[in-house]
Design a protein around this motif. Structure first.
Motif, PDB file in Angstrom:
ATOM      1  N   LYS A   5       2.798 -17.192  61.253  1.00 42.87           N
ATOM      2  CA  LYS A   5       3.294 -15.855  60.935  1.00 42.87           C
ATOM      3  C   LYS A   5       4.001 -15.279  62.140  1.00 42.87           C
ATOM      4  O   LYS A   5       3.532 -15.430  63.264  1.00 42.87           O
ATOM      5  N   HIS A   6       5.096 -14.574  61.903  1.00 36.40           N
ATOM      6  CA  HIS A   6       5.904 -14.038  62.982  1.00 36.40           C
ATOM      7  C   HIS A   6       6.274 -12.594  62.676  1.00 36.40           C
ATOM      8  O   HIS A   6       6.977 -12.339  61.698  1.00 36.40           O
ATOM      9  N   PRO A   7       5.806 -11.663  63.508  1.00 34.85           N
ATOM     10  CA  PRO A   7       6.095 -10.245  63.266  1.00 34.85           C
ATOM     11  C   PRO A   7       7.591  -9.991  63.354  1.00 34.85           C
ATOM     12  O   PRO A   7       8.272 -10.542  64.220  1.00 34.85           O
ATOM     13  N   SER A   8       8.063  -9.180  62.424  1.00 36.09           N
ATOM     14  CA  SER A   8       9.446  -8.739  62.464  1.00 36.09           C
ATOM     15  C   SER A   8       9.445  -7.327  61.906  1.00 36.09           C
ATOM     16  O   SER A   8       9.452  -7.140  60.692  1.00 36.09           O
ATOM     17  N   ARG A  38       7.916  -4.190  60.545  1.00 36.29           N
ATOM     18  CA  ARG A  38       6.645  -4.006  59.842  1.00 36.29           C
ATOM     19  C   ARG A  38       6.283  -5.231  59.009  1.00 36.29           C
ATOM     20  O   ARG A  38       5.210  -5.299  58.438  1.00 36.29           O
ATOM     21  N   GLU A  39       7.170  -6.192  58.929  1.00 36.77           N
ATOM     22  CA  GLU A  39       6.908  -7.381  58.128  1.00 36.77           C
ATOM     23  C   GLU A  39       6.290  -8.498  58.964  1.00 36.77           C
ATOM     24  O   GLU A  39       6.365  -8.492  60.182  1.00 36.77           O
ATOM     25  N   ARG A  40       5.641  -9.433  58.228  1.00 34.70           N
ATOM     26  CA  ARG A  40       5.189 -10.666  58.870  1.00 34.70           C
ATOM     27  C   ARG A  40       5.901 -11.800  58.149  1.00 34.70           C
ATOM     28  O   ARG A  40       5.671 -12.027  56.953  1.00 34.70           O
ATOM     29  N   GLU A  67      -2.630 -20.453  57.328  1.00 32.16           N
ATOM     30  CA  GLU A  67      -2.422 -20.275  58.761  1.00 32.16           C
ATOM     31  C   GLU A  67      -3.558 -20.941  59.546  1.00 32.16           C
ATOM     32  O   GLU A  67      -3.306 -21.646  60.526  1.00 32.16           O
ATOM     33  N   SER A 110       8.651 -12.901  53.925  1.00 26.78           N
ATOM     34  CA  SER A 110       7.555 -12.001  54.282  1.00 26.78           C
ATOM     35  C   SER A 110       6.422 -12.185  53.276  1.00 26.78           C
ATOM     36  O   SER A 110       6.601 -12.719  52.188  1.00 26.78           O
ATOM     37  N   HIS A 144      -2.204 -12.406  50.635  1.00 24.17           N
ATOM     38  CA  HIS A 144      -2.449 -12.291  52.077  1.00 24.17           C
ATOM     39  C   HIS A 144      -3.552 -13.259  52.515  1.00 24.17           C
ATOM     40  O   HIS A 144      -3.437 -13.933  53.545  1.00 24.17           O
ATOM     41  N   VAL A 178       6.585 -15.497  57.205  1.00 26.19           N
ATOM     42  CA  VAL A 178       5.785 -16.721  57.097  1.00 26.19           C
ATOM     43  C   VAL A 178       6.694 -17.940  57.142  1.00 26.19           C
ATOM     44  O   VAL A 178       7.663 -18.027  56.384  1.00 26.19           O
TER      45      VAL A 178
END
Lengths: 115, 115
Positions: free
Chosen positions: A70-73, A75-77, A63, A40, A56, A79
DNA sequence: GGTTTCTATAACCATTTGGTTATATGTTAG
DNA sequence: CTAACATATAACCAAATGGTTATAGAAACC
Protein backbone atom coordinates in the motif's frame (compact mmCIF):
# COMPACT_ATOMS: atom_id res chain seq x y z
CA UNK A 1 22.08 -5.68 16.39
CA UNK A 2 20.50 -8.31 14.28
CA UNK A 3 21.14 -8.09 10.59
CA UNK A 4 18.03 -9.04 8.71
CA UNK A 5 19.17 -11.65 6.23
CA UNK A 6 17.04 -11.10 3.12
CA UNK A 7 16.46 -14.81 2.60
CA UNK A 8 14.87 -15.87 -0.65
CA UNK A 9 13.66 -18.96 1.16
CA UNK A 10 10.09 -18.80 2.31
CA UNK A 11 9.54 -19.98 5.85
CA UNK A 12 6.47 -22.03 6.75
CA UNK A 13 4.46 -19.17 8.24
CA UNK A 14 5.15 -16.98 5.24
CA UNK A 15 3.92 -19.72 2.91
CA UNK A 16 0.89 -20.26 5.14
CA UNK A 17 0.00 -16.59 4.79
CA UNK A 18 0.49 -16.55 1.03
CA UNK A 19 -1.70 -19.59 0.30
CA UNK A 20 -4.24 -18.57 2.92
CA UNK A 21 -4.48 -15.17 1.23
CA UNK A 22 -4.93 -16.81 -2.17
CA UNK A 23 -7.68 -19.12 -0.85
CA UNK A 24 -10.42 -16.53 -1.35
CA UNK A 25 -11.94 -15.51 -4.67
CA UNK A 26 -12.31 -11.83 -3.72
CA UNK A 27 -8.66 -11.61 -2.73
CA UNK A 28 -7.51 -13.39 -5.90
CA UNK A 29 -9.54 -10.88 -7.87
CA UNK A 30 -7.91 -8.01 -6.00
CA UNK A 31 -4.51 -9.46 -6.87
CA UNK A 32 -5.46 -9.72 -10.55
CA UNK A 33 -6.92 -6.24 -10.56
CA UNK A 34 -3.86 -4.69 -8.95
CA UNK A 35 -1.53 -6.62 -11.25
CA UNK A 36 -3.20 -4.81 -14.14
CA UNK A 37 -3.27 -1.38 -12.54
CA UNK A 38 -2.73 0.37 -9.23
CA UNK A 39 -5.99 1.29 -7.55
CA UNK A 40 -7.16 2.80 -4.26
CA UNK A 41 -8.95 0.68 -1.68
CA UNK A 42 -12.22 2.53 -2.20
CA UNK A 43 -12.00 1.99 -5.96
CA UNK A 44 -11.49 -1.70 -5.26
CA UNK A 45 -14.43 -1.72 -2.85
CA UNK A 46 -16.80 -0.54 -5.59
CA UNK A 47 -16.20 -3.78 -7.47
CA UNK A 48 -17.40 -6.16 -4.77
CA UNK A 49 -20.71 -6.80 -3.12
CA UNK A 50 -19.49 -6.11 0.40
CA UNK A 51 -18.71 -3.20 2.67
CA UNK A 52 -15.61 -1.04 2.47
CA UNK A 53 -14.23 -2.44 5.76
CA UNK A 54 -14.55 -5.98 4.38
CA UNK A 55 -12.49 -5.06 1.32
CA UNK A 56 -10.08 -3.15 3.55
CA UNK A 57 -9.57 -6.34 5.56
CA UNK A 58 -8.98 -8.41 2.42
CA UNK A 59 -6.31 -5.94 1.34
CA UNK A 60 -4.75 -6.21 4.82
CA UNK A 61 -4.61 -10.01 4.49
CA UNK A 62 -2.92 -9.68 1.10
CA UNK A 63 -0.50 -7.10 2.49
CA UNK A 64 0.50 -9.34 5.43
CA UNK A 65 1.11 -12.12 2.91
CA UNK A 66 3.33 -9.82 0.87
CA UNK A 67 1.08 -10.14 -2.16
CA UNK A 68 0.33 -6.41 -2.34
CA UNK A 69 1.80 -3.21 -0.96
CA UNK A 70 0.00 0.00 0.00
CA UNK A 71 1.25 3.46 -0.88
CA UNK A 72 -0.23 6.66 0.54
CA UNK A 73 -1.26 9.23 -2.01
CA UNK A 74 -3.09 12.07 -0.36
CA UNK A 75 -6.07 10.67 1.44
CA UNK A 76 -5.99 7.51 -0.66
CA UNK A 77 -4.01 4.32 -0.24
CA UNK A 78 -2.90 2.97 -3.58
CA UNK A 79 -2.70 -0.82 -3.71
CA UNK A 80 0.00 -2.42 -5.84
CA UNK A 81 0.43 -6.12 -6.52
CA UNK A 82 3.79 -7.60 -5.53
CA UNK A 83 4.53 -9.98 -8.42
CA UNK A 84 7.70 -11.28 -6.78
CA UNK A 85 5.68 -12.99 -4.05
CA UNK A 86 3.40 -14.58 -6.62
CA UNK A 87 6.46 -15.78 -8.45
CA UNK A 88 7.83 -17.35 -5.28
CA UNK A 89 4.60 -19.23 -4.66
CA UNK A 90 4.63 -20.41 -8.25
CA UNK A 91 8.19 -21.64 -7.91
CA UNK A 92 7.33 -23.47 -4.72
CA UNK A 93 4.66 -25.43 -6.58
CA UNK A 94 7.11 -25.98 -9.42
CA UNK A 95 9.44 -27.62 -6.90
CA UNK A 96 6.61 -29.91 -5.84
CA UNK A 97 6.18 -30.96 -9.44
CA UNK A 98 9.91 -31.57 -9.63
CA UNK A 99 9.69 -33.93 -6.66
CA UNK A 100 7.10 -35.90 -8.61
CA UNK A 101 9.24 -35.96 -11.76
CA UNK A 102 12.26 -37.09 -9.74
CA UNK A 103 10.22 -39.99 -8.47
CA UNK A 104 9.13 -40.95 -11.96
CA UNK A 105 12.75 -40.74 -13.11
CA UNK A 106 13.77 -43.05 -10.26
CA UNK A 107 11.07 -45.52 -11.18
CA UNK A 108 12.10 -45.40 -14.83
CA UNK A 109 15.73 -45.98 -13.90
CA UNK A 110 14.69 -48.96 -11.81
CA UNK A 111 12.72 -50.39 -14.70
CA UNK A 112 15.65 -49.93 -17.10
CA UNK A 113 17.93 -51.66 -14.61
CA UNK A 114 15.61 -54.65 -14.35
CA UNK A 115 15.27 -54.97 -18.10
CA UNK B 1 -29.30 -36.57 -17.52
CA UNK B 2 -26.57 -34.08 -16.95
CA UNK B 3 -23.30 -34.85 -18.65
CA UNK B 4 -20.46 -33.89 -16.41
CA UNK B 5 -18.21 -31.76 -18.58
CA UNK B 6 -14.67 -32.54 -17.48
CA UNK B 7 -13.60 -28.91 -17.56
CA UNK B 8 -9.93 -28.17 -17.22
CA UNK B 9 -10.92 -24.79 -15.87
CA UNK B 10 -10.84 -24.52 -12.13
CA UNK B 11 -13.89 -22.90 -10.62
CA UNK B 12 -13.55 -20.50 -7.71
CA UNK B 13 -14.54 -22.97 -5.02
CA UNK B 14 -12.12 -25.55 -6.34
CA UNK B 15 -9.30 -23.01 -6.25
CA UNK B 16 -10.37 -21.95 -2.76
CA UNK B 17 -10.06 -25.55 -1.58
CA UNK B 18 -6.68 -26.06 -3.24
CA UNK B 19 -5.03 -22.96 -1.78
CA UNK B 20 -6.75 -23.44 1.56
CA UNK B 21 -5.37 -27.00 1.67
CA UNK B 22 -1.88 -25.73 0.83
CA UNK B 23 -2.04 -23.06 3.54
CA UNK B 24 -0.90 -25.44 6.27
CA UNK B 25 2.65 -26.72 6.77
CA UNK B 26 1.55 -30.21 7.86
CA UNK B 27 -0.58 -30.62 4.77
CA UNK B 28 2.17 -29.33 2.48
CA UNK B 29 4.48 -31.87 4.06
CA UNK B 30 1.95 -34.63 3.46
CA UNK B 31 1.78 -33.59 -0.19
CA UNK B 32 5.58 -33.69 -0.48
CA UNK B 33 5.79 -37.01 1.31
CA UNK B 34 3.14 -38.62 -0.88
CA UNK B 35 4.70 -37.19 -4.03
CA UNK B 36 7.83 -39.17 -3.15
CA UNK B 37 6.07 -42.37 -2.16
CA UNK B 38 2.64 -43.75 -1.43
CA UNK B 39 2.02 -44.16 2.28
CA UNK B 40 -0.80 -45.16 4.59
CA UNK B 41 -2.49 -42.61 6.84
CA UNK B 42 -1.08 -44.21 9.99
CA UNK B 43 2.42 -44.15 8.53
CA UNK B 44 1.90 -40.46 7.84
CA UNK B 45 0.59 -39.93 11.35
CA UNK B 46 3.84 -41.21 12.87
CA UNK B 47 5.69 -38.27 11.31
CA UNK B 48 3.73 -35.50 13.01
CA UNK B 49 3.31 -34.39 16.58
CA UNK B 50 -0.46 -34.76 16.60
CA UNK B 51 -3.10 -37.46 16.93
CA UNK B 52 -4.10 -39.87 14.20
CA UNK B 53 -7.54 -38.22 13.78
CA UNK B 54 -5.84 -34.86 13.23
CA UNK B 55 -3.70 -36.30 10.43
CA UNK B 56 -6.75 -38.12 9.09
CA UNK B 57 -8.54 -34.78 8.86
CA UNK B 58 -5.61 -33.16 7.07
CA UNK B 59 -5.67 -35.95 4.53
CA UNK B 60 -9.42 -35.41 4.11
CA UNK B 61 -8.84 -31.70 3.43
CA UNK B 62 -6.22 -32.57 0.81
CA UNK B 63 -8.53 -35.15 -0.72
CA UNK B 64 -11.44 -32.69 -1.00
CA UNK B 65 -9.05 -30.28 -2.71
CA UNK B 66 -8.05 -32.99 -5.17
CA UNK B 67 -4.42 -32.85 -4.05
CA UNK B 68 -4.31 -36.49 -2.95
CA UNK B 69 -6.35 -39.63 -3.51
CA UNK B 70 -6.93 -42.52 -1.13
CA UNK B 71 -6.78 -46.16 -2.17
CA UNK B 72 -7.90 -49.03 0.06
CA UNK B 73 -5.37 -51.79 0.52
CA UNK B 74 -6.59 -54.25 3.10
CA UNK B 75 -7.15 -52.38 6.32
CA UNK B 76 -4.96 -49.52 5.18
CA UNK B 77 -5.74 -46.48 3.07
CA UNK B 78 -2.84 -45.64 0.83
CA UNK B 79 -2.49 -41.92 0.14
CA UNK B 80 -1.25 -40.81 -3.27
CA UNK B 81 -0.42 -37.28 -4.33
CA UNK B 82 -2.34 -35.99 -7.36
CA UNK B 83 0.33 -34.04 -9.25
CA UNK B 84 -2.13 -32.84 -11.86
CA UNK B 85 -3.90 -30.65 -9.31
CA UNK B 86 -0.61 -29.20 -8.16
CA UNK B 87 0.22 -28.47 -11.78
CA UNK B 88 -3.09 -26.65 -12.23
CA UNK B 89 -2.45 -24.46 -9.22
CA UNK B 90 1.01 -23.72 -10.51
CA UNK B 91 -0.37 -22.77 -13.91
CA UNK B 92 -2.93 -20.51 -12.31
CA UNK B 93 -0.13 -18.56 -10.62
CA UNK B 94 1.79 -18.57 -13.89
CA UNK B 95 -1.20 -16.84 -15.48
CA UNK B 96 -1.08 -14.21 -12.75
CA UNK B 97 2.54 -13.57 -13.59
CA UNK B 98 1.58 -13.30 -17.24
CA UNK B 99 -0.95 -10.59 -16.38
CA UNK B 100 1.90 -8.67 -14.80
CA UNK B 101 4.18 -9.17 -17.80
CA UNK B 102 1.40 -8.06 -20.14
CA UNK B 103 1.13 -4.86 -18.16
CA UNK B 104 4.86 -4.26 -18.35
CA UNK B 105 4.73 -4.91 -22.09
CA UNK B 106 1.93 -2.38 -22.45
CA UNK B 107 3.90 0.20 -20.49
CA UNK B 108 7.00 -0.49 -22.58
CA UNK B 109 4.99 -0.10 -25.79
CA UNK B 110 3.64 3.19 -24.53
CA UNK B 111 7.13 4.41 -23.74
CA UNK B 112 8.40 3.38 -27.17
CA UNK B 113 5.49 5.19 -28.77
CA UNK B 114 6.28 8.39 -26.88
CA UNK B 115 9.97 8.22 -27.73
C1' DG C 1 -14.48 26.54 8.10
C1' DG C 2 -17.54 23.11 7.04
C1' DT C 3 -18.59 19.13 4.31
C1' DT C 4 -17.39 15.32 1.90
C1' DT C 5 -14.39 11.51 0.92
C1' DC C 6 -11.09 7.95 2.03
C1' DT C 7 -9.11 5.27 5.40
C1' DA C 8 -8.70 2.98 9.81
C1' DT C 9 -10.34 0.46 13.52
C1' DA C 10 -13.35 -1.28 17.18
C1' DA C 11 -16.95 -4.31 18.58
C1' DC C 12 -19.71 -7.81 17.38
C1' DC C 13 -21.37 -12.19 15.22
C1' DA C 14 -21.71 -16.78 12.75
C1' DT C 15 -19.05 -20.13 10.67
C1' DT C 16 -14.89 -22.61 9.81
C1' DT C 17 -10.62 -24.54 11.22
C1' DG C 18 -7.50 -27.45 13.57
C1' DG C 19 -6.87 -29.73 17.28
C1' DT C 20 -8.51 -33.10 21.15
C1' DT C 21 -10.62 -37.62 23.32
C1' DA C 22 -13.73 -41.37 22.97
C1' DT C 23 -15.83 -44.83 20.43
C1' DA C 24 -17.09 -47.96 16.70
C1' DT C 25 -16.04 -50.63 12.66
C1' DG C 26 -13.22 -53.31 9.52
C1' DT C 27 -9.16 -56.19 8.60
C1' DT C 28 -5.21 -58.90 9.59
C1' DA C 29 -2.33 -61.94 12.46
C1' DG C 30 -1.66 -65.70 15.60
C1' DC D 1 -11.66 -66.86 17.91
C1' DT D 2 -9.39 -63.26 19.81
C1' DA D 3 -6.31 -59.67 19.95
C1' DA D 4 -4.13 -56.01 17.71
C1' DC D 5 -4.12 -52.62 14.26
C1' DA D 6 -5.89 -49.17 10.80
C1' DT D 7 -9.51 -46.34 9.84
C1' DA D 8 -13.61 -43.60 10.51
C1' DT D 9 -16.37 -40.54 12.92
C1' DA D 10 -18.71 -38.06 16.71
C1' DA D 11 -18.60 -34.58 20.16
C1' DC D 12 -16.28 -31.04 21.89
C1' DC D 13 -13.30 -26.78 22.23
C1' DA D 14 -10.44 -22.54 21.29
C1' DA D 15 -8.95 -19.66 17.85
C1' DA D 16 -9.21 -17.77 13.31
C1' DT D 17 -11.98 -16.11 9.42
C1' DG D 18 -15.05 -13.22 6.89
C1' DG D 19 -18.53 -10.54 7.22
C1' DT D 20 -21.31 -6.57 9.58
C1' DT D 21 -22.30 -1.67 11.73
C1' DA D 22 -20.61 2.27 14.11
C1' DT D 23 -17.21 5.65 14.89
C1' DA D 24 -13.25 8.53 14.36
C1' DG D 25 -9.35 10.80 12.02
C1' DA D 26 -7.11 12.91 7.88
C1' DA D 27 -7.07 14.96 3.52
C1' DA D 28 -9.43 17.45 -0.12
C1' DC D 29 -13.03 20.47 -1.96
C1' DC D 30 -15.78 24.63 -2.16
Amino acid sequence: MVIETPSLELDDEEIDRIFQALADATRRDIVLRTLREEVSISTLAEAYDMSFPAVHKHVAVLERAGLVTKHPSGRERIVRAAPETIRRAQHLLARYEQVWRDRIARLDALLAEDA
